[in-house]
Design a protein around this motif. Structure first.
Motif, short mmCIF file in Angstrom:
data_model
loop_
_atom_site.label_atom_id
_atom_site.label_comp_id
_atom_site.label_asym_id
_atom_site.label_seq_id
_atom_site.Cartn_x
_atom_site.Cartn_y
_atom_site.Cartn_z
N THR A 147 113.64 46.10 41.72
CA THR A 147 114.21 44.98 42.48
C THR A 147 113.32 44.58 43.64
OG1 THR A 147 116.44 45.73 41.90
CG2 THR A 147 116.23 44.18 43.75
N ALA A 148 112.82 45.56 44.38
CA ALA A 148 111.93 45.28 45.51
C ALA A 148 110.63 44.63 45.03
CB ALA A 148 111.63 46.57 46.27
N PHE A 149 110.14 45.10 43.90
CA PHE A 149 108.89 44.56 43.35
C PHE A 149 109.07 43.10 42.94
CE2 PHE A 149 105.77 43.73 40.05
CZ PHE A 149 104.61 44.30 40.58
N VAL A 150 110.21 42.78 42.33
CA VAL A 150 110.48 41.41 41.90
C VAL A 150 110.54 40.48 43.10
CG1 VAL A 150 112.20 39.90 40.84
CG2 VAL A 150 111.65 42.09 39.77
N LYS A 151 111.23 40.88 44.16
CA LYS A 151 111.35 40.05 45.36
C LYS A 151 109.99 39.75 45.98
CE LYS A 151 116.03 41.50 46.69
NZ LYS A 151 116.85 42.21 47.70
N LYS A 152 109.10 40.71 45.91
CA LYS A 152 107.79 40.57 46.53
C LYS A 152 106.80 39.80 45.67
CE LYS A 152 104.08 43.32 48.61
NZ LYS A 152 103.60 44.70 48.92
N ASN A 153 106.93 39.92 44.34
CA ASN A 153 105.88 39.40 43.45
C ASN A 153 106.38 38.35 42.46
OD1 ASN A 153 103.50 41.40 44.05
ND2 ASN A 153 105.30 42.70 43.76
N TRP A 154 107.54 37.72 42.71
CA TRP A 154 108.10 36.81 41.71
C TRP A 154 107.22 35.59 41.46
CZ3 TRP A 154 109.32 31.75 42.80
CH2 TRP A 154 109.42 31.40 44.16
N LYS A 155 106.46 35.14 42.46
CA LYS A 155 105.59 33.98 42.26
C LYS A 155 104.48 34.30 41.27
CE LYS A 155 106.41 31.86 46.79
NZ LYS A 155 105.79 31.42 48.07
N LEU A 156 103.89 35.48 41.43
CA LEU A 156 102.87 35.92 40.48
C LEU A 156 103.46 36.04 39.08
CD1 LEU A 156 100.20 38.67 40.88
CD2 LEU A 156 101.86 38.90 39.02
N GLY A 157 104.66 36.61 39.00
CA GLY A 157 105.32 36.77 37.71
C GLY A 157 105.64 35.44 37.05
N LEU A 158 106.08 34.46 37.84
CA LEU A 158 106.41 33.14 37.30
C LEU A 158 105.17 32.46 36.75
CD1 LEU A 158 108.74 31.13 36.94
CD2 LEU A 158 108.15 30.18 39.18
N CYS A 159 104.07 32.58 37.46
CA CYS A 159 102.80 32.00 37.00
C CYS A 159 102.36 32.66 35.69
CB CYS A 159 101.73 32.18 38.08
SG CYS A 159 100.12 31.48 37.64
N GLY A 160 102.42 33.99 35.66
CA GLY A 160 102.03 34.71 34.45
C GLY A 160 102.92 34.40 33.27
N ALA A 161 104.23 34.29 33.51
CA ALA A 161 105.17 33.98 32.43
C ALA A 161 104.91 32.59 31.86
CB ALA A 161 106.60 34.07 32.95
N SER A 162 104.64 31.62 32.72
CA SER A 162 104.36 30.26 32.26
C SER A 162 103.09 30.21 31.41
CB SER A 162 104.22 29.32 33.46
OG SER A 162 105.40 29.31 34.25
N LEU A 163 102.06 30.92 31.86
CA LEU A 163 100.81 30.97 31.10
C LEU A 163 101.03 31.64 29.75
CD1 LEU A 163 98.25 31.96 33.90
CD2 LEU A 163 98.41 29.75 32.73
N SER A 164 101.80 32.72 29.75
CA SER A 164 102.05 33.47 28.52
C SER A 164 102.79 32.63 27.49
CB SER A 164 102.86 34.73 28.85
OG SER A 164 103.21 35.42 27.67
N ILE A 165 103.85 31.93 27.92
CA ILE A 165 104.64 31.11 27.00
C ILE A 165 103.80 29.97 26.43
CG2 ILE A 165 106.55 29.45 26.88
CD1 ILE A 165 108.09 31.24 28.79
N ALA A 166 103.07 29.28 27.30
CA ALA A 166 102.25 28.16 26.83
C ALA A 166 101.16 28.64 25.88
CB ALA A 166 101.62 27.45 28.03
N ALA A 167 100.50 29.75 26.21
CA ALA A 167 99.40 30.25 25.39
C ALA A 167 99.86 30.66 24.00
CB ALA A 167 98.72 31.42 26.09
N TYR A 168 100.93 31.44 23.94
CA TYR A 168 101.36 31.93 22.63
C TYR A 168 102.13 30.86 21.85
CZ TYR A 168 102.33 35.29 19.00
OH TYR A 168 102.36 35.94 17.78
N GLY A 169 102.80 29.97 22.55
CA GLY A 169 103.47 28.86 21.88
C GLY A 169 102.47 28.01 21.10
N ILE A 170 101.34 27.70 21.72
CA ILE A 170 100.29 26.93 21.05
C ILE A 170 99.77 27.70 19.84
CG2 ILE A 170 97.92 26.08 21.28
CD1 ILE A 170 98.58 25.47 24.22
#
Length: 284
Positions: A206-229
């Motif tokens: 939980t503490a990690f998510v609060k601190k790093n959610w922006k990095l995670g959101l960026c990575g998740a968006s890249l992951s979805i777009a990359a594998y979706g293509i």
């Protein structure tokens, strides 16, 4: 089936995005929680899109389930490999072993034959990527754990590539059903890894998510777009062709590891990178 120039360029863009989210996994000192955060947020993003797509045909469900199982193995082995080795060592082993495995399994299971030029392209890409991995880090010993976990990651890549290649072809005739397959893959893919993270690290998550959610959101968006293509491309081209083009992401990962993660990049590695680029040209 031959990929168009436009789709080829899209796959290369997906390769850049794929390398980018793997670099984000390596940022900081906790690759395990970075991976869990990226995959978990990817599932939430996918869930938000479910009302706008159709559910895929039942014939694709077995492939969807198989892909989720292989992806769980992929995330686990990749994190273990990153624990023991650098991105510029692990990433080439994992991605470089995948194209020949996909080509072999596609031939054995589905009689998908490549032309001699495409075969030469797969071979060139694989040799180039694997020679990148053979070069030990400048400032540390060569760890066998990183190599073995990297190879296991390559096997799981082969598994989910075959599953998703078949899954997208059985998902239905409409674009909404095919997009539904991709979206539901990300939705169903995330819960097991997220639960595993909580079992292993508890409240620290939980503490990690609060601190790093922006990095995670960026990575998740890249992951979805990359594998979706990549999944959509497998509807129009041979599995091994798409897989090998996608593995050119190792070029971008090597450069990103040098400039963003400050990993040492030897000059002779440019020969390996040239082999990868030549393989992509031969494939097309």
């Amino acid at each position: 089936m031959t990929l168009s120039i436009g789709l080829t360029l899209l796959i290369l863009l997906a390769a850049v995005m794929h390398a980018g989210w793997n670099v984000l996994v390596k940022f900081g000192t906790d690759a395990f929680l970075n991976m869990g955060l990226i995959v978990g947020l990817g599932g939430l993003i996918g869930l938000a899109f479910t009302p706008f797509v159709d559910f895929p045909e039942p014939a694709s469900w077995i492939w969807l389930f198989g892909s989720c199982v292989f992806h769980l193995g992929y995330y686990t082995f990749l994190v273990m490999a990153y624990k023991h080795g650098e991105l510029s060592q692990v990433y080439p082993i994992a991605r470089g072993s995948a194209p020949p495995l996909v080509a072999l399994s596609s031939w054995l299971l589905y009689a998908q034959l490549l032309t001699p030029w495409q075969t030469a392209g797969v071979v060139a890409i694989s040799i180039g990527i694997l020679t990148l991995a053979a070069d030990k880090p400048v400032d540390r010993a060569h760890k066998w754990e990183a190599i073995w976990f990297g190879l296991l990651t390559g096997l799981t890549i082969m598994g989910y590539t075959i599953c998703d290649g078949q899954g997208i072809r059985h998902a239905g005739d409409t674009e909404q059903e095919q997009l539904g397959y991709i979206i539901w893959l990300f939705v169903l893919d995330s819960p097991l890894l997220v639960i595993y993270c909580y079992l292993q690290r508890g409240r620290e998550v939980t503490a990690f998510v609060k601190k790093n959610w922006k990095l995670g959101l960026c990575g998740a968006s890249l992951s979805i777009a990359a594998y979706g293509i990549a999944i959509m491309a497998m509807k129009f081209g041979e599995f091994a062709h798409v897989s090998a083009l996608r593995e050119t992401s190792v070029i971008f990962a090597a450069l990103m590891s040098a400039y963003l993660l400050k990993e040492r990049f030897r000059k002779r590695r440019y020969v390996s990178v040239t082999l990868v680029a030549l393989g992509a040209v031969l494939l097309h």
